[in-house]
Design a protein around this motif. Sequence first.
Motif, PDB file in Angstrom:
ATOM      1  N   HIS A 240      42.569 -33.902  22.204  1.00 52.82           N
ATOM      2  CA  HIS A 240      41.590 -33.677  23.259  1.00 52.82           C
ATOM      3  C   HIS A 240      42.215 -34.041  24.598  1.00 52.82           C
ATOM      4  CE1 HIS A 240      38.295 -32.856  20.498  1.00 52.82           C
ATOM      5  NE2 HIS A 240      38.713 -33.871  19.767  1.00 52.82           N
ATOM      6  N   ILE A 241      42.188 -33.106  25.534  1.00 53.37           N
ATOM      7  CA  ILE A 241      42.874 -33.293  26.812  1.00 53.37           C
ATOM      8  C   ILE A 241      41.880 -33.041  27.944  1.00 53.37           C
ATOM      9  CG2 ILE A 241      44.874 -32.640  28.198  1.00 53.37           C
ATOM     10  CD1 ILE A 241      45.993 -31.286  25.629  1.00 53.37           C
ATOM     11  N   PRO A 242      41.259 -34.113  28.490  1.00 51.66           N
ATOM     12  CA  PRO A 242      40.382 -33.924  29.654  1.00 51.66           C
ATOM     13  C   PRO A 242      41.185 -33.294  30.790  1.00 51.66           C
ATOM     14  CG  PRO A 242      40.126 -36.122  28.718  1.00 51.66           C
ATOM     15  CD  PRO A 242      41.339 -35.515  28.072  1.00 51.66           C
ATOM     16  N   SER A 243      40.589 -32.353  31.472  1.00 54.13           N
ATOM     17  CA  SER A 243      41.314 -31.614  32.509  1.00 54.13           C
ATOM     18  C   SER A 243      40.469 -31.493  33.759  1.00 54.13           C
ATOM     19  CB  SER A 243      41.683 -30.217  32.003  1.00 54.13           C
ATOM     20  OG  SER A 243      42.494 -30.268  30.848  1.00 54.13           O
ATOM     21  N   GLN A 244      41.126 -31.270  34.862  1.00 55.39           N
ATOM     22  CA  GLN A 244      40.446 -31.015  36.132  1.00 55.39           C
ATOM     23  C   GLN A 244      41.378 -30.130  36.950  1.00 55.39           C
ATOM     24  OE1 GLN A 244      39.443 -34.291  38.944  1.00 55.39           O
ATOM     25  NE2 GLN A 244      37.326 -33.697  38.557  1.00 55.39           N
ATOM     26  N   ALA A 245      41.276 -28.816  36.681  1.00 55.85           N
ATOM     27  CA  ALA A 245      42.151 -27.858  37.340  1.00 55.85           C
ATOM     28  C   ALA A 245      41.310 -26.688  37.833  1.00 55.85           C
ATOM     29  CB  ALA A 245      43.223 -27.370  36.370  1.00 55.85           C
ATOM     30  N   ASP A 246      41.428 -26.364  39.107  1.00 55.91           N
ATOM     31  CA  ASP A 246      40.657 -25.275  39.700  1.00 55.91           C
ATOM     32  C   ASP A 246      41.508 -24.016  39.794  1.00 55.91           C
ATOM     33  OD1 ASP A 246      38.277 -26.760  40.172  1.00 55.91           O
ATOM     34  OD2 ASP A 246      39.234 -27.701  41.914  1.00 55.91           O
ATOM     35  N   PHE A 247      40.891 -22.875  39.491  1.00 54.56           N
ATOM     36  CA  PHE A 247      41.575 -21.587  39.562  1.00 54.56           C
ATOM     37  C   PHE A 247      40.687 -20.585  40.280  1.00 54.56           C
ATOM     38  CE2 PHE A 247      43.651 -23.648  36.036  1.00 54.56           C
ATOM     39  CZ  PHE A 247      44.980 -23.281  36.180  1.00 54.56           C
ATOM     40  N   ALA A 248      41.317 -19.772  41.124  1.00 55.44           N
ATOM     41  CA  ALA A 248      40.617 -18.657  41.752  1.00 55.44           C
ATOM     42  C   ALA A 248      40.658 -17.464  40.803  1.00 55.44           C
ATOM     43  CB  ALA A 248      41.282 -18.303  43.080  1.00 55.44           C
ATOM     44  N   LYS A 249      39.705 -16.583  40.943  1.00 54.44           N
ATOM     45  CA  LYS A 249      39.646 -15.399  40.089  1.00 54.44           C
ATOM     46  C   LYS A 249      40.950 -14.613  40.179  1.00 54.44           C
ATOM     47  CE  LYS A 249      36.446 -11.634  38.968  1.00 54.44           C
ATOM     48  NZ  LYS A 249      35.194 -10.962  39.380  1.00 54.44           N
ATOM     49  N   GLY A 250      41.537 -14.326  39.021  1.00 52.32           N
ATOM     50  CA  GLY A 250      42.798 -13.595  38.969  1.00 52.32           C
ATOM     51  C   GLY A 250      44.033 -14.457  39.013  1.00 52.32           C
ATOM     52  N   GLN A 251      43.873 -15.749  39.278  1.00 54.25           N
ATOM     53  CA  GLN A 251      45.030 -16.640  39.346  1.00 54.25           C
ATOM     54  C   GLN A 251      45.582 -16.892  37.948  1.00 54.25           C
ATOM     55  OE1 GLN A 251      44.212 -20.308  41.391  1.00 54.25           O
ATOM     56  NE2 GLN A 251      46.265 -21.132  41.115  1.00 54.25           N
ATOM     57  N   GLU A 252      46.892 -16.934  37.829  1.00 52.48           N
ATOM     58  CA  GLU A 252      47.528 -17.120  36.525  1.00 52.48           C
ATOM     59  C   GLU A 252      47.258 -18.517  35.977  1.00 52.48           C
ATOM     60  OE1 GLU A 252      52.056 -17.493  34.935  1.00 52.48           O
ATOM     61  OE2 GLU A 252      51.647 -15.739  36.195  1.00 52.48           O
ATOM     62  N   MET A 253      46.832 -18.577  34.708  1.00 53.06           N
ATOM     63  CA  MET A 253      46.537 -19.844  34.054  1.00 53.06           C
ATOM     64  C   MET A 253      47.611 -20.249  33.050  1.00 53.06           C
ATOM     65  SD  MET A 253      42.434 -19.355  33.319  1.00 53.06           S
ATOM     66  CE  MET A 253      42.162 -21.078  32.854  1.00 53.06           C
ATOM     67  N   GLY A 254      48.315 -19.292  32.491  1.00 54.03           N
ATOM     68  CA  GLY A 254      49.330 -19.614  31.494  1.00 54.03           C
ATOM     69  C   GLY A 254      49.832 -18.362  30.821  1.00 54.03           C
ATOM     70  N   TRP A 255      50.526 -18.558  29.687  1.00 54.11           N
ATOM     71  CA  TRP A 255      51.038 -17.394  28.957  1.00 54.11           C
ATOM     72  C   TRP A 255      51.229 -17.709  27.479  1.00 54.11           C
ATOM     73  CZ3 TRP A 255      55.151 -18.756  32.770  1.00 54.11           C
ATOM     74  CH2 TRP A 255      56.169 -19.556  32.234  1.00 54.11           C
ATOM     75  N   PHE A 256      51.261 -16.641  26.696  1.00 58.99           N
ATOM     76  CA  PHE A 256      51.713 -16.701  25.313  1.00 58.99           C
ATOM     77  C   PHE A 256      53.204 -16.426  25.308  1.00 58.99           C
ATOM     78  CE2 PHE A 256      47.286 -15.315  24.356  1.00 58.99           C
ATOM     79  CZ  PHE A 256      46.954 -16.303  23.439  1.00 58.99           C
ATOM     80  N   GLU A 257      53.881 -16.930  24.293  1.00 59.53           N
ATOM     81  CA  GLU A 257      55.293 -16.609  24.156  1.00 59.53           C
ATOM     82  C   GLU A 257      55.503 -15.482  23.153  1.00 59.53           C
ATOM     83  OE1 GLU A 257      57.882 -19.951  24.011  1.00 59.53           O
ATOM     84  OE2 GLU A 257      57.161 -20.603  25.958  1.00 59.53           O
ATOM     85  N   HIS A 258      54.432 -14.870  22.707  1.00 56.60           N
ATOM     86  CA  HIS A 258      54.472 -13.646  21.907  1.00 56.60           C
ATOM     87  C   HIS A 258      53.058 -13.087  21.880  1.00 56.60           C
ATOM     88  CE1 HIS A 258      56.523 -10.829  19.392  1.00 56.60           C
ATOM     89  NE2 HIS A 258      55.635 -10.940  18.416  1.00 56.60           N
ATOM     90  N   GLY A 259      52.887 -11.871  21.367  1.00 57.89           N
ATOM     91  CA  GLY A 259      51.570 -11.254  21.338  1.00 57.89           C
ATOM     92  C   GLY A 259      50.588 -12.059  20.511  1.00 57.89           C
ATOM     93  N   SER A 260      49.332 -12.082  20.909  1.00 56.29           N
ATOM     94  CA  SER A 260      48.330 -12.828  20.170  1.00 56.29           C
ATOM     95  C   SER A 260      46.943 -12.406  20.611  1.00 56.29           C
ATOM     96  CB  SER A 260      48.527 -14.327  20.339  1.00 56.29           C
ATOM     97  OG  SER A 260      47.785 -15.020  19.358  1.00 56.29           O
TER      98      SER A 260
END
Length: 305
Positions: A240-260
């Motif tokens: 469990h990882i409490p988080s506090q990160a703000d993102f604007a619409k369309g902003q990159e959040m992360g990636w997969f390292e292969h299709g999923s």
Amino acid sequence: MKNQPAHRQPAARILDQEDLNFLLTNRVPRALLTRFMGWFSKIENPVVAALSIRIWRLFADLDLSDARDQEFRSMHACFTRALKPGARTIDTTPGVLSSPCDAIVGACGTLEGINALQAKGAPYPLTDLLGDAEQVETYRDGLYVTLRLKSSMYHRFHAPADLRVEHVTYLSGDTWNVNPAALKRVERLFCKNERAVIRTRLQDSGAVLTLVPVAAILVASIRLHWLDGLLRPGYRGPKHIPSQADFAKGQEMGWFEHGSTIIVFVPPGFALCPGIEDGTPIRMGQALLRQVGMTDGAVSPEADT
């Protein structure tokens, strides 16, 4: 999104045969193969990278025309490639949630209580997927959309709205393939695979939205930009990882390292946007869900990424 080529490579047509596809991509030592590909894909050698990508093209409709880079130092760099500026358009209609990724829409619609479908006739309970009975109740009778990223697609995912990430739950698991052949044959597959449950809150309405990136065979790793380290088999950090990160619409959040796959969950009060149904191709930024009462279906203003 481009349709599949009419004349596919012979190797790709072999994988179109479901029974053979399932055998070749699942009845193998999945964990061992995934660890090997994780190592192999990161070999930084232009010859190895070029040859690997050429072989990859035999099995997939890989299109790199919208990629920022056209040469790659490794197969991994191609998997996680960035886009050219302006390659995707974000729907900015108030109350509309845009697709977080390029994908083929899978099972979607209204939850039956707390049950969703991974394929026709194959339900799974949200309690098994999310691992949190209290969080599950938020989505009772809400909506869900399954977004399947093919191996050849753009692998990065983006915020579907202005939002704040509040919590991440990492659930380690298997690395089954998540293609249609496996979804028809493996009961509760999404609940068995490695995944991250990302709980967010929309800034305009305060509604809770959860994104569940589900990893799969081969690399099976998830990068989240607001966390240190990679979520992957063998991860030894907190569940469990409490988080506090703000993102604007369309902003990159992360990636997969292969299709999923990414599964999107919203509470009651939302509706699917027109054209969102099983089998529909969609691009990151296109309209996916809308908050009832906040939109009228008018043509939206748009913004390039």
